[in-house]
Design a protein around this motif. Sequence first.
Motif, PDB file in Angstrom:
ATOM      1  N   SER A 162      -3.735   8.876   1.782  1.00  0.00           N
ATOM      2  CA  SER A 162      -5.128   8.604   2.205  1.00  0.00           C
ATOM      3  C   SER A 162      -5.969   7.906   0.825  1.00  0.00           C
ATOM      4  N   GLY A 163      -6.544   6.924   1.447  1.00  0.00           N
ATOM      5  CA  GLY A 163      -7.338   6.158   0.416  1.00  0.00           C
ATOM      6  C   GLY A 163      -6.560   4.724  -0.341  1.00  0.00           C
ATOM      7  N   ASN A 164      -5.368   4.984  -0.237  1.00  0.00           N
ATOM      8  CA  ASN A 164      -4.470   4.055  -0.556  1.00  0.00           C
ATOM      9  C   ASN A 164      -3.571   3.243   0.382  1.00  0.00           C
ATOM     10  N   GLN A 165      -3.887   3.606   1.602  1.00  0.00           N
ATOM     11  CA  GLN A 165      -3.418   2.965   2.766  1.00  0.00           C
ATOM     12  C   GLN A 165      -4.071   1.467   3.015  1.00  0.00           C
ATOM     13  N   ASN A 166      -3.162   0.601   3.706  1.00  0.00           N
ATOM     14  CA  ASN A 166      -3.786  -0.696   4.054  1.00  0.00           C
ATOM     15  C   ASN A 166      -5.038  -0.408   4.971  1.00  0.00           C
ATOM     16  N   PRO A 167      -6.101  -1.000   4.627  1.00  0.00           N
ATOM     17  CA  PRO A 167      -7.399  -0.755   5.525  1.00  0.00           C
ATOM     18  C   PRO A 167      -7.175  -1.117   7.110  1.00  0.00           C
ATOM     19  N   LEU A 168      -6.064  -1.909   7.337  1.00  0.00           N
ATOM     20  CA  LEU A 168      -5.850  -2.089   8.766  1.00  0.00           C
ATOM     21  C   LEU A 168      -5.411  -0.768   9.381  1.00  0.00           C
ATOM     22  N   TYR A 169      -4.755   0.111   8.627  1.00  0.00           N
ATOM     23  CA  TYR A 169      -4.196   1.371   9.364  1.00  0.00           C
ATOM     24  C   TYR A 169      -5.631   2.328   9.605  1.00  0.00           C
ATOM     25  N   SER A 229      -5.429  -4.576  29.641  1.00  0.00           N
ATOM     26  CA  SER A 229      -5.166  -5.687  30.400  1.00  0.00           C
ATOM     27  C   SER A 229      -4.525  -6.989  29.724  1.00  0.00           C
ATOM     28  N   TYR A 230      -4.351  -6.781  28.341  1.00  0.00           N
ATOM     29  CA  TYR A 230      -3.913  -8.075  27.451  1.00  0.00           C
ATOM     30  C   TYR A 230      -2.755  -7.411  26.827  1.00  0.00           C
ATOM     31  N   SER A 231      -2.175  -8.141  26.045  1.00  0.00           N
ATOM     32  CA  SER A 231      -1.071  -8.217  24.939  1.00  0.00           C
ATOM     33  C   SER A 231      -2.053  -7.303  24.015  1.00  0.00           C
ATOM     34  N   GLN A 232      -1.044  -6.716  22.947  1.00  0.00           N
ATOM     35  CA  GLN A 232      -1.852  -5.939  21.916  1.00  0.00           C
ATOM     36  C   GLN A 232      -1.063  -6.642  20.587  1.00  0.00           C
ATOM     37  N   ILE A 233      -1.870  -6.071  19.497  1.00  0.00           N
ATOM     38  CA  ILE A 233      -1.378  -6.307  18.051  1.00  0.00           C
ATOM     39  C   ILE A 233      -0.187  -5.648  17.828  1.00  0.00           C
ATOM     40  N   THR A 234       0.649  -6.305  17.223  1.00  0.00           N
ATOM     41  CA  THR A 234       1.970  -5.829  16.977  1.00  0.00           C
ATOM     42  C   THR A 234       1.859  -4.591  16.029  1.00  0.00           C
ATOM     43  N   SER A 235       2.663  -3.498  16.518  1.00  0.00           N
ATOM     44  CA  SER A 235       2.615  -2.221  15.781  1.00  0.00           C
ATOM     45  C   SER A 235       2.862  -2.147  14.393  1.00  0.00           C
ATOM     46  N   THR A 236       3.372  -3.374  13.869  1.00  0.00           N
ATOM     47  CA  THR A 236       3.840  -3.828  12.489  1.00  0.00           C
ATOM     48  C   THR A 236       2.463  -3.595  11.448  1.00  0.00           C
ATOM     49  N   LEU A 237       1.302  -3.703  12.223  1.00  0.00           N
ATOM     50  CA  LEU A 237       0.422  -3.596  11.421  1.00  0.00           C
ATOM     51  C   LEU A 237      -0.365  -2.374  11.347  1.00  0.00           C
ATOM     52  N   ASN A 238       0.324  -1.342  12.164  1.00  0.00           N
ATOM     53  CA  ASN A 238      -0.025  -0.041  12.353  1.00  0.00           C
ATOM     54  C   ASN A 238       0.502   0.681  11.071  1.00  0.00           C
ATOM     55  N   ASN A 239       1.327   0.278  10.034  1.00  0.00           N
ATOM     56  CA  ASN A 239       2.185   0.961   9.274  1.00  0.00           C
ATOM     57  C   ASN A 239       0.988   0.868   7.827  1.00  0.00           C
ATOM     58  N   PRO A 240       0.964   1.962   7.539  1.00  0.00           N
ATOM     59  CA  PRO A 240      -0.077   2.573   6.227  1.00  0.00           C
ATOM     60  C   PRO A 240       0.364   1.512   4.985  1.00  0.00           C
ATOM     61  N   VAL A 241       1.640   1.268   4.969  1.00  0.00           N
ATOM     62  CA  VAL A 241       2.089   0.579   3.779  1.00  0.00           C
ATOM     63  C   VAL A 241       2.187  -0.869   3.940  1.00  0.00           C
ATOM     64  N   PHE A 242       1.807  -1.251   5.081  1.00  0.00           N
ATOM     65  CA  PHE A 242       2.017  -2.931   5.213  1.00  0.00           C
ATOM     66  C   PHE A 242       1.338  -3.629   4.131  1.00  0.00           C
ATOM     67  N   PRO A 243       2.156  -4.517   3.551  1.00  0.00           N
ATOM     68  CA  PRO A 243       1.284  -5.333   2.388  1.00  0.00           C
ATOM     69  C   PRO A 243       0.343  -6.145   2.695  1.00  0.00           C
ATOM     70  N   GLY A 244      -0.829  -6.241   1.763  1.00  0.00           N
ATOM     71  CA  GLY A 244      -1.951  -7.035   1.872  1.00  0.00           C
ATOM     72  C   GLY A 244      -1.614  -8.255   1.043  1.00  0.00           C
ATOM     73  N   THR A 245      -1.633  -9.456   1.837  1.00  0.00           N
ATOM     74  CA  THR A 245      -1.278 -10.584   1.272  1.00  0.00           C
ATOM     75  C   THR A 245      -2.513 -11.534   0.945  1.00  0.00           C
ATOM     76  N   ILE A 246      -2.503 -11.961  -0.338  1.00  0.00           N
ATOM     77  CA  ILE A 246      -3.673 -12.990  -0.739  1.00  0.00           C
ATOM     78  C   ILE A 246      -3.127 -14.289  -0.899  1.00  0.00           C
ATOM     79  N   TYR A 296       0.823  -1.082   0.088  1.00  0.00           N
ATOM     80  CA  TYR A 296       0.087  -0.149   0.039  1.00  0.00           C
ATOM     81  C   TYR A 296       0.935   1.206   0.001  1.00  0.00           C
ATOM     82  N   LEU A 297       0.044   2.475  -0.230  1.00  0.00           N
ATOM     83  CA  LEU A 297       0.980   3.616  -0.180  1.00  0.00           C
ATOM     84  C   LEU A 297       0.526   4.405   1.140  1.00  0.00           C
ATOM     85  N   THR A 298       1.115   5.623   1.369  1.00  0.00           N
ATOM     86  CA  THR A 298       0.932   6.417   2.486  1.00  0.00           C
ATOM     87  C   THR A 298      -0.178   7.434   2.394  1.00  0.00           C
TER      88      THR A 298
END
Length: 505
Positions: A263-270, A335-352, A259-261
């Motif tokens: 808006s509109g082209n970022q990983n939906p996870l962002y 109160s619990y562990s969290q999801i890695t911040s790696t997935l917070n990157n707007p350009v993190f790849p979406g894999t199929i 993905y790109l940085t």
Amino acid sequence: MMKKVLLLMSVVGMMVSCSQDITDMNVDPKRPTTTKAEYLFTNAEKKLVDQMVSTSVNNNVFRLFAQQWTETTYPDESQYNITNRKIPDTHFLVLYRDVLADFHDSRVMIEATTPATPADEAIKQNKLALIDVLEAYAYSVLVDTFGNVPYTQAIDINKYPLPAYDDAKTIYQDLIKRLTADVAVLKANSTVANFGAADIIYQGTAASNAKWAKFANSLIIRMAVNMSDIDPAYATTQVQAALASGALANNNDNTKLTYLTTSGNQNPLYADLVTSQRFDFIPAEPFVSAMDAIVPGGDPRMPKYFTNLTSPAPVIPAGRTFVGGTYGAGNVYTSYSQITSTLNNPVFPGTIFDFAELNFLLAEAAEKNLIPGGSAQAKVYYDAGIRASMADWGVTNTAAIDAYIASPKVDYNNPLSGATYKEKIGTQAWFALYNRGYEAWTSYRRLDFPVLKAPQAAINKLIFTVPVRYTYPAAEVNINTANVTKASADIGGDLLNTKLFWDKF
């Protein structure tokens, strides 16, 4: 069906001459009535990946069904309520309206072109093959989500406003036939490009044809392995042919959109995890505890998957490294562990599709005698799947990986790694398919491992098992009633626990 295609398009400045025909005054440059096949293709490609990688509870709850993640304040979807937010409707609508319809229109426009040279003709054929490959993928997702779905009468809303639902197995076999033909085209025209920059997965160069062919063959393998319990002879033929033709060879072949940085082209996870400023998701305890227990100190991928806040810090049970939230219940985020911040990157790849998944599919194929080698060959693929997953997530300590694979609860030849090949492969595939909820859910449905249980809140609502399909969209039930009623009867009932045609056990 012409749409504005917003993805990665530049706004073209228009110079209007004073001598211009006055009828041009009726043309609104902000509402184009024409587009290009390439724009439609790009839009469909992105919408397809977006839908598969999103974690919005309005779009995609596969990570929740696979019990890799759970929810905090609003746990409805973890309790298998998928109707309040009309999740099946959105999934169905996006794949048909935003993906398949745009691919269809792109195809029509390309088919209408007259290439000037043999090279242009080859490029045209590559484009059509690539559209067909991604259409096949989209339809396979629809089948694996719902069962029988519209196929032969789909998309042509003028001719078939209320499309019939086709038999799922028949669709599968036709998709495999189409993919096989597409691979032949891409290989025959390997020296010319396809969509160029309009292909935002493999970039559309001549070299990308080989990668798309590998993806198509890998998809054939996935579908054939899915079918192997109900038609082993057919599955054997298809797996062996696709493997011989060439599937994904390493992580460099992984089918992913970076993905790109903008808006509109970022990983939906962002949007789901960051810009929403919500804290709706945390790792689920069934998944976290299983990874923590696999070796002393936990699976090496855990620091890549999860993180712990320092203030306030979660209470970690003795002997553990992370702790997940209670699946299917409300949870306090801190109160619990969290999801890695790696997935917070707007350009993190979406894999199929990735190399790790392929290896676990081939390990299963070897155990089922779809390919030669039996358990010995299964171990080779199983180990390769683990290594591919480690590498893809940035685990680089070779000695630690070797020790992990040789450890009692991981070693394929050790009974402690599982009583059956299904348990061995199912557990490690579950770990490797983290953040790929759809694929993890499909692996679970096919292998029946790991053992996942419905949460008490779902049981209280008489949902006793983890769902194995989506129910049909409410809009289809209400509008296309006759065809949905027939499809429901044909598959054995429109229920969350109605197994798909290939889900024999």
